[in-house]
Design a protein around this motif. Structure first.
Motif, PDB file in Angstrom:
ATOM      1  N   ARG A  19       0.822  -1.217   0.000  1.00  0.00           N
ATOM      2  CA  ARG A  19       0.000   0.000   0.000  1.00  0.00           C
ATOM      3  C   ARG A  19       0.854   1.264   0.000  1.00  0.00           C
ATOM      4  O   ARG A  19       0.496   2.270  -0.588  1.00  0.00           O
ATOM      5  N   LEU A  20       1.985   1.204   0.666  1.00  0.00           N
ATOM      6  CA  LEU A  20       2.845   2.380   0.796  1.00  0.00           C
ATOM      7  C   LEU A  20       3.572   2.711  -0.505  1.00  0.00           C
ATOM      8  O   LEU A  20       3.979   3.854  -0.714  1.00  0.00           O
ATOM      9  N   TRP A  21       3.744   1.740  -1.385  1.00  0.00           N
ATOM     10  CA  TRP A  21       4.460   1.962  -2.641  1.00  0.00           C
ATOM     11  C   TRP A  21       3.847   3.121  -3.431  1.00  0.00           C
ATOM     12  O   TRP A  21       4.553   3.993  -3.918  1.00  0.00           O
ATOM     13  N   SER A  22       2.535   3.133  -3.555  1.00  0.00           N
ATOM     14  CA  SER A  22       1.861   4.202  -4.316  1.00  0.00           C
ATOM     15  C   SER A  22       2.116   5.562  -3.694  1.00  0.00           C
ATOM     16  O   SER A  22       2.360   6.546  -4.403  1.00  0.00           O
ATOM     17  N   GLU A  23       2.075   5.635  -2.380  1.00  0.00           N
ATOM     18  CA  GLU A  23       2.346   6.909  -1.700  1.00  0.00           C
ATOM     19  C   GLU A  23       3.785   7.348  -1.956  1.00  0.00           C
ATOM     20  O   GLU A  23       4.050   8.518  -2.217  1.00  0.00           O
ATOM     21  N   PHE A  24       4.704   6.406  -1.889  1.00  0.00           N
ATOM     22  CA  PHE A  24       6.118   6.707  -2.149  1.00  0.00           C
ATOM     23  C   PHE A  24       6.308   7.267  -3.550  1.00  0.00           C
ATOM     24  O   PHE A  24       6.962   8.287  -3.755  1.00  0.00           O
ATOM     25  N   VAL A  25       5.699   6.617  -4.530  1.00  0.00           N
ATOM     26  CA  VAL A  25       5.825   7.067  -5.918  1.00  0.00           C
ATOM     27  C   VAL A  25       5.219   8.461  -6.068  1.00  0.00           C
ATOM     28  O   VAL A  25       5.831   9.357  -6.646  1.00  0.00           O
ATOM     29  N   TYR A  26       4.031   8.656  -5.530  1.00  0.00           N
ATOM     30  CA  TYR A  26       3.362   9.958  -5.633  1.00  0.00           C
ATOM     31  C   TYR A  26       4.207  11.065  -5.003  1.00  0.00           C
ATOM     32  O   TYR A  26       4.437  12.110  -5.617  1.00  0.00           O
ATOM     33  N   ARG A  27       4.677  10.840  -3.788  1.00  0.00           N
ATOM     34  CA  ARG A  27       5.486  11.863  -3.110  1.00  0.00           C
ATOM     35  C   ARG A  27       6.766  12.153  -3.879  1.00  0.00           C
ATOM     36  O   ARG A  27       7.205  13.299  -3.952  1.00  0.00           O
ATOM     37  N   SER A  28       7.361  11.141  -4.445  1.00  0.00           N
ATOM     38  CA  SER A  28       8.581  11.329  -5.226  1.00  0.00           C
ATOM     39  C   SER A  28       8.311  12.169  -6.460  1.00  0.00           C
ATOM     40  O   SER A  28       9.099  13.047  -6.823  1.00  0.00           O
ATOM     41  N   LEU A  29       7.194  11.914  -7.112  1.00  0.00           N
ATOM     42  CA  LEU A  29       6.843  12.672  -8.311  1.00  0.00           C
ATOM     43  C   LEU A  29       6.532  14.123  -7.975  1.00  0.00           C
ATOM     44  O   LEU A  29       6.932  15.039  -8.691  1.00  0.00           O
ATOM     45  N   VAL A  30       5.832  14.333  -6.880  1.00  0.00           N
ATOM     46  CA  VAL A  30       5.476  15.691  -6.475  1.00  0.00           C
ATOM     47  C   VAL A  30       6.737  16.501  -6.182  1.00  0.00           C
ATOM     48  O   VAL A  30       6.829  17.677  -6.497  1.00  0.00           O
ATOM     49  N   ARG A  31       7.718  15.853  -5.612  1.00  0.00           N
ATOM     50  CA  ARG A  31       8.987  16.526  -5.330  1.00  0.00           C
ATOM     51  C   ARG A  31       9.866  16.641  -6.566  1.00  0.00           C
ATOM     52  O   ARG A  31      10.973  17.148  -6.495  1.00  0.00           O
ATOM     53  N   GLY A  32       9.404  16.125  -7.687  1.00  0.00           N
ATOM     54  CA  GLY A  32      10.173  16.236  -8.916  1.00  0.00           C
ATOM     55  C   GLY A  32      11.262  15.197  -9.062  1.00  0.00           C
ATOM     56  O   GLY A  32      12.140  15.313  -9.900  1.00  0.00           O
ATOM     57  N   ARG A  33      11.212  14.148  -8.234  1.00  0.00           N
ATOM     58  CA  ARG A  33      12.199  13.078  -8.326  1.00  0.00           C
ATOM     59  C   ARG A  33      11.466  11.774  -8.599  1.00  0.00           C
ATOM     60  O   ARG A  33      11.089  11.068  -7.685  1.00  0.00           O
ATOM     61  N   PRO A  34      11.253  11.459  -9.850  1.00  0.00           N
ATOM     62  CA  PRO A  34      10.503  10.258 -10.209  1.00  0.00           C
ATOM     63  C   PRO A  34      11.135   9.006  -9.628  1.00  0.00           C
ATOM     64  O   PRO A  34      12.352   8.879  -9.580  1.00  0.00           O
ATOM     65  N   ARG A  35      10.288   8.091  -9.178  1.00  0.00           N
ATOM     66  CA  ARG A  35      10.778   6.868  -8.569  1.00  0.00           C
ATOM     67  C   ARG A  35      10.076   5.617  -9.082  1.00  0.00           C
ATOM     68  O   ARG A  35      10.437   4.531  -8.690  1.00  0.00           O
ATOM     69  N   ALA A  99      13.761   3.244   3.508  1.00  0.00           N
ATOM     70  CA  ALA A  99      13.813   4.250   4.571  1.00  0.00           C
ATOM     71  C   ALA A  99      12.440   4.905   4.762  1.00  0.00           C
ATOM     72  O   ALA A  99      11.995   5.118   5.896  1.00  0.00           O
ATOM     73  N   PHE A 100      11.770   5.216   3.666  1.00  0.00           N
ATOM     74  CA  PHE A 100      10.436   5.812   3.722  1.00  0.00           C
ATOM     75  C   PHE A 100       9.459   4.862   4.412  1.00  0.00           C
ATOM     76  O   PHE A 100       8.698   5.265   5.296  1.00  0.00           O
ATOM     77  N   ALA A 101       9.472   3.591   4.034  1.00  0.00           N
ATOM     78  CA  ALA A 101       8.561   2.606   4.615  1.00  0.00           C
ATOM     79  C   ALA A 101       8.821   2.436   6.106  1.00  0.00           C
ATOM     80  O   ALA A 101       7.880   2.380   6.900  1.00  0.00           O
ATOM     81  N   ALA A 102      10.082   2.373   6.491  1.00  0.00           N
ATOM     82  CA  ALA A 102      10.418   2.217   7.912  1.00  0.00           C
ATOM     83  C   ALA A 102       9.938   3.427   8.713  1.00  0.00           C
ATOM     84  O   ALA A 102       9.375   3.274   9.806  1.00  0.00           O
ATOM     85  N   ARG A 103      10.151   4.611   8.174  1.00  0.00           N
ATOM     86  CA  ARG A 103       9.731   5.842   8.866  1.00  0.00           C
ATOM     87  C   ARG A 103       8.208   5.885   9.009  1.00  0.00           C
ATOM     88  O   ARG A 103       7.680   6.157  10.088  1.00  0.00           O
ATOM     89  N   ARG A 104       7.484   5.583   7.920  1.00  0.00           N
ATOM     90  CA  ARG A 104       6.016   5.606   7.974  1.00  0.00           C
ATOM     91  C   ARG A 104       5.477   4.509   8.899  1.00  0.00           C
ATOM     92  O   ARG A 104       4.487   4.718   9.595  1.00  0.00           O
ATOM     93  N   CYS A 105       6.125   3.373   8.917  1.00  0.00           N
ATOM     94  CA  CYS A 105       5.698   2.285   9.806  1.00  0.00           C
ATOM     95  C   CYS A 105       5.861   2.727  11.258  1.00  0.00           C
ATOM     96  O   CYS A 105       4.977   2.497  12.081  1.00  0.00           O
TER      97      CYS A 105
END
Length: 114
Positions: A19-35, A99-105
């Motif tokens: 579930r977190l993968w989509s959030e990670f991708v979205y946040r990365s894109l919003v910051r201008g760093r595609p993931r 790192a993102f997943a660990a922090r959000r968890c």
């Protein structure tokens, strides 16, 4: 065409990681760093990445292996150096995801919204 594949283990529940993968991708894109696999063209010559997939393999209740595989065709003259660059980007992206997943968890107690 070759497949470039990298995996990383994250100490979060598999369902949470998925579930977190989509959030990670979205946040990365919003910051201008595609993931994401779909947005890989940002850092690879346009058209070089034809497709890709992300898989989440649970290893118990609190561990998951995330694998990203890209179908990649080197541009003219790019060769192995270019493939290495793509692989290095993919590794960095997966490290950032872990790192993102660990922090959000930690922040949410690994709760997954329904």
């Amino acid at each position: 065409m070759q497949t470039i594949s990298e995996s990383i283990r994250a100490d979060v529940p598999p369902r949470f990681a998925d579930r977190l993968w989509s959030e990670f991708v979205y946040r990365s894109l919003v910051r201008g760093r595609p993931r994401s696999v779909d947005d890989a063209r940002w850092w690879v010559d346009e058209g070089a990445v034809d497709s890709g997939r992300v898989e989440f393999a649970g290893e118990g209740e609190r561990s998951v292996t995330v694998t990203v595989a890209l179908q990649y065709e080197s541009r003219a003259g790019g060769g192995e150096a270019e493939a290495t660059q793509v692989r290095d980007h993919l590794r960095r992206d997966l490290e950032s995801y872990r790192a993102f997943a660990a922090r959000r968890c930690e922040e949410t107690g690994c709760l997954v919204a329904a």
